[in-house]
Write an enzyme that holds these catalytic residues in place. Sequence first.
Site, short mmCIF file in Angstrom:
data_model
loop_
_atom_site.label_atom_id
_atom_site.label_comp_id
_atom_site.label_asym_id
_atom_site.label_seq_id
_atom_site.Cartn_x
_atom_site.Cartn_y
_atom_site.Cartn_z
N HIS A 105 1.08 -1.08 -0.28
CA HIS A 105 0.19 -0.07 -0.06
C HIS A 105 1.02 1.57 -0.16
O HIS A 105 2.05 1.35 -0.91
CB HIS A 105 -0.31 -0.17 0.99
CG HIS A 105 -2.21 0.66 1.23
ND1 HIS A 105 -2.34 1.64 0.26
CD2 HIS A 105 -2.95 1.00 2.67
CE1 HIS A 105 -3.45 2.38 0.68
NE2 HIS A 105 -3.97 2.33 2.04
N HIS A 108 -2.02 -2.40 -9.91
CA HIS A 108 -3.00 -1.68 -8.83
C HIS A 108 -4.28 -2.43 -8.74
O HIS A 108 -4.51 -3.09 -9.77
CB HIS A 108 -3.27 0.20 -9.30
CG HIS A 108 -4.46 0.57 -7.77
ND1 HIS A 108 -5.51 0.93 -8.43
CD2 HIS A 108 -4.02 1.58 -7.27
CE1 HIS A 108 -5.18 1.54 -7.22
NE2 HIS A 108 -4.59 1.90 -6.65
N ASP A 130 2.76 5.94 -6.50
CA ASP A 130 4.15 5.83 -6.02
C ASP A 130 5.58 5.52 -6.47
O ASP A 130 6.25 5.57 -6.14
CB ASP A 130 4.34 4.03 -4.81
CG ASP A 130 2.80 4.72 -3.70
OD1 ASP A 130 2.91 5.55 -3.30
OD2 ASP A 130 1.80 3.69 -3.47
N1 CMC Z 1 5.00 -6.64 -10.06
C1 CMC Z 1 5.15 -7.74 -10.81
N2 CMC Z 1 3.65 -8.85 -11.51
C2 CMC Z 1 2.91 -7.87 -10.58
C3 CMC Z 1 2.89 -6.89 -10.12
C4 CMC Z 1 4.21 -6.24 -9.24
N3 CMC Z 1 3.97 -5.39 -8.87
N4 CMC Z 1 1.76 -6.61 -9.47
C5 CMC Z 1 0.56 -7.73 -9.63
N5 CMC Z 1 1.32 -8.48 -9.72
C6 CMC Z 1 0.63 -9.60 -11.07
C7 CMC Z 1 0.62 -11.08 -9.59
O1 CMC Z 1 1.39 -11.11 -9.56
C8 CMC Z 1 -0.31 -11.55 -9.92
O2 CMC Z 1 0.22 -12.36 -12.33
P1 CMC Z 1 -0.52 -14.13 -11.57
O3 CMC Z 1 -2.12 -13.21 -12.47
O4 CMC Z 1 0.05 -14.44 -12.51
O5 CMC Z 1 -0.43 -14.70 -10.47
C9 CMC Z 1 -1.67 -9.83 -11.09
O6 CMC Z 1 -0.36 -9.48 -11.78
C10 CMC Z 1 -2.80 -10.23 -10.92
O7 CMC Z 1 -1.97 -9.34 -9.58
P2 CMC Z 1 -2.73 -9.69 -7.94
O8 CMC Z 1 -1.96 -9.52 -7.49
O9 CMC Z 1 -4.11 -10.40 -8.26
O10 CMC Z 1 -3.54 -7.91 -7.74
P3 CMC Z 1 -3.09 -7.24 -6.24
O11 CMC Z 1 -5.06 -6.45 -7.03
O12 CMC Z 1 -4.26 -8.24 -5.81
O13 CMC Z 1 -2.79 -6.66 -6.09
C11 CMC Z 1 -1.08 -4.21 -5.91
C12 CMC Z 1 -2.77 -5.10 -6.06
C13 CMC Z 1 -1.05 -2.93 -5.65
C14 CMC Z 1 -1.07 -4.77 -3.98
C15 CMC Z 1 0.12 -5.34 -6.57
O14 CMC Z 1 0.28 -4.95 -7.95
C16 CMC Z 1 1.90 -4.97 -5.74
O15 CMC Z 1 1.72 -5.95 -5.05
N6 CMC Z 1 2.37 -3.94 -6.35
C17 CMC Z 1 3.86 -3.76 -5.48
C18 CMC Z 1 3.11 -3.18 -4.45
C19 CMC Z 1 2.31 -1.23 -4.66
O16 CMC Z 1 3.31 -0.68 -6.28
N7 CMC Z 1 1.84 -1.17 -4.28
C20 CMC Z 1 1.13 0.22 -4.97
C21 CMC Z 1 -0.03 0.37 -4.80
S1 CMC Z 1 -0.82 1.74 -5.00
C22 CMC Z 1 -0.69 2.92 -3.60
C23 CMC Z 1 -1.78 2.10 -2.61
O17 CMC Z 1 -2.79 1.68 -2.64
O18 CMC Z 1 -1.04 2.63 -1.57
#
Ligand code: CMC
Length: 433
Positions: A267, A306, A362
Amino acid sequence: MEETLTITDNRTNRTYTIPFFKGCIRTADLRQIRKDAEDFGVMGYDPAFMNTASCQSSITYIDGDKGILRYRGYPIEELAESCNYLEVAHLLLRGELPDEQQLRSWTQEVMTHAFLHENVKKFMDGFHYDAHPMGILISTVAALSTFYPDARNIHDPEVRKMQMRRLLGKIPTLAAYAYRHHLGRPYVYPDPDLGFTENFLTMLWKQRGKECRIHPALSRALDVLFILHADHEQNCGTNAMRSVGSSHADPYVSTAAAAAALSGPLHGGANEEVLRMLDEIGSKANIPAYIEGTKSGQRRLMGFGHRVYKNYDPRARIIKKIAEDVFEVTGVNPKLEIALELERIALEDEYFVKRRLYPNVDFYSGIIYQAMGFSPEMFTVLFAIPRVAGWLAQWAEMLEDPEQKIARPRQIYTGEWLRHVEAAGREAGQART
Ligand code: CMC
């Protein structure tokens, strides 16, 4: 056209008609679908709220496919262009942008509350010199609850308004004290005559006996960053605020809970992690190997992806532009080159394209913060300061919503069904000592 959904339960061959409610179904309506009289009824299962609306809200609108973000109907681009943070906080909390007179008195009301009780310094001093400023912020916001016992009276709208002004005013001072404590420097008292953001920067950077002039371009850049971070509908931190607030806990401890949620690396903590990632990558030549590591699941590309945006995060677009203004004053942060190249390669890579992973808020914010002189530990604190406006707006909306009750999800129990404690080795009816 009838706004209903027809469901047939193939276990019983019975058919049910469920009304739509604003394009959704109320999952409580599924409870009537039962196998037999003993059955509890059908529930929804949605562990991460992937497809569940937890509330109705009139504060923030996001269209993740189109990359749209609006506060109370105003596009984020227009707010960032024409407003200051306190105007936007007024919009979030009171529903309208203030006129000139309203802005003057609102600014005064908030800035009057920038001062902290002297005792706050005492527990601030109790933290280790290397304590993470987010940990300090979370703890000290919670501690404010003990200074304002009136805050417990959450059903009184006037009391609520008072806590909102207090929290908005005091958060930057807590953040600045946390920063100065980290550096071992004496705390600087707020100056309510300065603007919200200029005052904050002055509390951070002022040296005793010396005049502190904040460059207007830096102050404006941070103010715009504050606008961009002020609210983002039902994210993890806001959900924590609403969930804790739904038990009628006071706004200080609820805000501390929201800030705790924000601190996680998935987050708000991601901005700090982006900088660490860029450091680890070190040079453009290492980017392809790093990206391969994210694709094979070794790590995530921080600042990418996201839950809601499946398009370019509109905040990231604005931030990229602010970076130019800041770098004109500070000189270019060398990490920008790596970040731009990382973005270029990732956006062409099938893995990221297929999953619709774009830079989020971010990705570039940390590079700006660092150019301005902040260390990475402060980045999430800089996110938390403006988000307080959003948390409080969402909290007040939740309390006024007649449909909201204490947040209490259901579960699917997967444990042992029934076991009995063995009598052997125990006195009948006695616990072991
Ligand atoms: N790098 C590599 N792969 C990713 C990433 C990433 N940053 N984000 C998602 N994926 C992949 C994930 O592995 C999954 O792949 P598969 O379908 O093969 O298993 C697919 O994309 C869907 O990901 P998810 O984890 O199911 O998506 P989510 O909606 O649960 O997670 C998230 C959203 C923001 C937690 C995630 O994208 C992430 O961990 N990003 C990196 C951390 C980040 O930048 N966070 C800040 C978010 S914006 C500001 C805030 O909210 O505070």
